[in-house]
Design a protein around this motif. Structure first.
Motif, PDB file in Angstrom:
ATOM      1  N   PRO A  29       0.801  -1.231   0.000  1.00  0.00           N
ATOM      2  CA  PRO A  29       0.000   0.000   0.000  1.00  0.00           C
ATOM      3  C   PRO A  29       0.832   1.279   0.000  1.00  0.00           C
ATOM      4  N   THR A  30       2.053   1.202   0.495  1.00  0.00           N
ATOM      5  CA  THR A  30       2.881   2.414   0.513  1.00  0.00           C
ATOM      6  C   THR A  30       3.371   2.809  -0.867  1.00  0.00           C
ATOM      7  N   HIS A  31       3.428   1.858  -1.800  1.00  0.00           N
ATOM      8  CA  HIS A  31       3.919   2.175  -3.149  1.00  0.00           C
ATOM      9  C   HIS A  31       3.101   3.280  -3.809  1.00  0.00           C
ATOM     10  N   VAL A  32       1.791   3.178  -3.764  1.00  0.00           N
ATOM     11  CA  VAL A  32       0.944   4.183  -4.419  1.00  0.00           C
ATOM     12  C   VAL A  32       1.113   5.533  -3.739  1.00  0.00           C
ATOM     13  N   GLN A  33       1.225   5.532  -2.414  1.00  0.00           N
ATOM     14  CA  GLN A  33       1.446   6.794  -1.694  1.00  0.00           C
ATOM     15  C   GLN A  33       2.771   7.434  -2.110  1.00  0.00           C
ATOM     16  N   ALA A  76      -5.356  16.114 -19.261  1.00  0.00           N
ATOM     17  CA  ALA A  76      -4.107  15.364 -19.379  1.00  0.00           C
ATOM     18  C   ALA A  76      -4.303  13.950 -18.833  1.00  0.00           C
ATOM     19  N   LYS A  77      -3.709  12.972 -19.508  1.00  0.00           N
ATOM     20  CA  LYS A  77      -3.767  11.594 -19.036  1.00  0.00           C
ATOM     21  C   LYS A  77      -2.670  11.385 -17.997  1.00  0.00           C
ATOM     22  N   TYR A  78      -2.907  10.428 -17.128  1.00  0.00           N
ATOM     23  CA  TYR A  78      -1.924  10.146 -16.081  1.00  0.00           C
ATOM     24  C   TYR A  78      -0.603   9.745 -16.719  1.00  0.00           C
ATOM     25  N   GLN A  79       0.456  10.373 -16.270  1.00  0.00           N
ATOM     26  CA  GLN A  79       1.803  10.049 -16.724  1.00  0.00           C
ATOM     27  C   GLN A  79       2.671   9.859 -15.489  1.00  0.00           C
ATOM     28  N   PRO A  80       3.139   8.639 -15.229  1.00  0.00           N
ATOM     29  CA  PRO A  80       3.951   8.422 -14.028  1.00  0.00           C
ATOM     30  C   PRO A  80       5.288   9.154 -14.137  1.00  0.00           C
ATOM     31  N   SER A  81       5.771   9.619 -13.020  1.00  0.00           N
ATOM     32  CA  SER A  81       7.065  10.307 -12.994  1.00  0.00           C
ATOM     33  C   SER A  81       8.184   9.284 -13.165  1.00  0.00           C
ATOM     34  N   PRO A  82       9.363   9.741 -13.581  1.00  0.00           N
ATOM     35  CA  PRO A  82      10.505   8.808 -13.683  1.00  0.00           C
ATOM     36  C   PRO A  82      10.810   8.126 -12.345  1.00  0.00           C
ATOM     37  N   ASP A  83      10.637   8.844 -11.249  1.00  0.00           N
ATOM     38  CA  ASP A  83      10.880   8.229  -9.936  1.00  0.00           C
ATOM     39  C   ASP A  83       9.848   7.141  -9.622  1.00  0.00           C
ATOM     40  N   SER A  84       8.602   7.350 -10.045  1.00  0.00           N
ATOM     41  CA  SER A  84       7.569   6.325  -9.850  1.00  0.00           C
ATOM     42  C   SER A  84       7.902   5.074 -10.649  1.00  0.00           C
ATOM     43  N   ILE A  85       8.349   5.269 -11.880  1.00  0.00           N
ATOM     44  CA  ILE A  85       8.744   4.131 -12.725  1.00  0.00           C
ATOM     45  C   ILE A  85       9.911   3.389 -12.075  1.00  0.00           C
ATOM     46  N   ALA A  86      10.899   4.122 -11.586  1.00  0.00           N
ATOM     47  CA  ALA A  86      12.052   3.485 -10.943  1.00  0.00           C
ATOM     48  C   ALA A  86      11.623   2.677  -9.723  1.00  0.00           C
ATOM     49  N   LEU A  87      10.687   3.211  -8.947  1.00  0.00           N
ATOM     50  CA  LEU A  87      10.162   2.496  -7.781  1.00  0.00           C
ATOM     51  C   LEU A  87       9.520   1.175  -8.206  1.00  0.00           C
ATOM     52  N   LEU A  88       8.688   1.222  -9.234  1.00  0.00           N
ATOM     53  CA  LEU A  88       8.003   0.006  -9.694  1.00  0.00           C
ATOM     54  C   LEU A  88       8.990  -0.997 -10.282  1.00  0.00           C
ATOM     55  N   GLU A  89       9.954  -0.513 -11.036  1.00  0.00           N
ATOM     56  CA  GLU A  89      10.961  -1.419 -11.589  1.00  0.00           C
ATOM     57  C   GLU A  89      11.739  -2.113 -10.476  1.00  0.00           C
ATOM     58  N   GLN A  90      12.117  -1.358  -9.455  1.00  0.00           N
ATOM     59  CA  GLN A  90      12.861  -1.942  -8.337  1.00  0.00           C
ATOM     60  C   GLN A  90      12.000  -2.958  -7.582  1.00  0.00           C
ATOM     61  N   VAL A  96      15.526  -8.409 -13.917  1.00  0.00           N
ATOM     62  CA  VAL A  96      15.267  -8.130 -15.333  1.00  0.00           C
ATOM     63  C   VAL A  96      16.286  -7.091 -15.792  1.00  0.00           C
ATOM     64  N   GLY A  97      16.928  -7.335 -16.939  1.00  0.00           N
ATOM     65  CA  GLY A  97      17.939  -6.423 -17.461  1.00  0.00           C
ATOM     66  C   GLY A  97      17.377  -5.033 -17.757  1.00  0.00           C
ATOM     67  N   GLN A  98      18.236  -4.037 -17.650  1.00  0.00           N
ATOM     68  CA  GLN A  98      17.800  -2.650 -17.809  1.00  0.00           C
ATOM     69  C   GLN A  98      17.182  -2.350 -19.178  1.00  0.00           C
ATOM     70  N   PRO A  99      17.735  -2.847 -20.276  1.00  0.00           N
ATOM     71  CA  PRO A  99      17.084  -2.552 -21.565  1.00  0.00           C
ATOM     72  C   PRO A  99      15.650  -3.099 -21.640  1.00  0.00           C
ATOM     73  N   VAL A 100      15.424  -4.278 -21.071  1.00  0.00           N
ATOM     74  CA  VAL A 100      14.084  -4.873 -21.070  1.00  0.00           C
ATOM     75  C   VAL A 100      13.179  -4.086 -20.125  1.00  0.00           C
ATOM     76  N   ARG A 101      13.713  -3.696 -18.974  1.00  0.00           N
ATOM     77  CA  ARG A 101      12.948  -2.860 -18.036  1.00  0.00           C
ATOM     78  C   ARG A 101      12.494  -1.576 -18.722  1.00  0.00           C
ATOM     79  N   ASP A 102      13.435  -0.935 -19.402  1.00  0.00           N
ATOM     80  CA  ASP A 102      13.128   0.333 -20.081  1.00  0.00           C
ATOM     81  C   ASP A 102      12.022   0.149 -21.110  1.00  0.00           C
TER      82      ASP A 102
END
Length: 168
Positions: A29-33, A76-90, A96-102
């Motif tokens: 639950p903390t991820h969305v916050q 505007a449609k929801y656009q996650p921030s780069p930090d949000s993407i990094a959180l989800l990837e982590q 998973v390799g970085q090119p595939v993650r990207d």
């Protein structure tokens, strides 16, 4: 080289619904916050930059600015921030390799099931589809247990192919 597959070569079909609910990782639950905080900070930075750009255009266009600068009517449609993407990837793409993650993250950033999608909807979708990259054996097993079926269109194509072969 063509990537087209001759329908006559398709012997059977199996399908699996994506995302696969039984494989979805548990949520935190903390991820969305945290994402909302990251997104808010990113929006503030973008708003400040937009004001600077707006001021520059206002100076450049002078009295014509108000005539030319019309607000868009689409929200505007929801656009996650780069930090949000990094959180989800982590959290969900460990190993998973970085090119595939990207590529995965970039593709999902364009996913908008509804006009009012938000951080929570994006989080659920990212989390649910992450198993395609992190649990390939489980995904393959989910596919293996699906019924095998020959589609009617495949049968028609095979019949036509048989007729062609018998004429030759």
């Amino acid at each position: 080289m063509s990537l087209v597959i001759d329908p006559a070569a398709i012997a059977s079909i199996q399908t699996v619904e994506l995302p696969i609910p039984t494989l979805t990782p548990s949520s935190d639950p903390t991820h969305v916050q945290i994402m909302c905080g990251y997104d808010r900070a990113e929006n503030e930075v973008q708003a400040a930059a937009a004001i600077d750009i707006d001021d520059a255009f206002r100076q450049l266009l002078g009295e014509h600015y108000d005539t030319l600068a019309r607000p868009t009517s689409k929200p505007a449609k929801y656009q996650p921030s780069p930090d949000s993407i990094a959180l989800l990837e982590q959290a969900f793409l460990a190993g998973v390799g970085q090119p595939v993650r990207d590529d995965f993250s970039h593709a999902l950033q364009r996913w908008h099931p509804t006009e009012d999608s938000d951080a929570e909807a994006f989080y659920k979708h990212f989390r649910a589809l992450s198993v395609l990259l992190t649990q390939p054996e489980s995904v393959a097993e989910a596919m293996r247990v699906q019924p095998v079926r020959a589609g009617e269109s495949i049968k028609v194509v095979r019949d036509r192919q048989s007729m062609r072969d018998s004429r030759a």
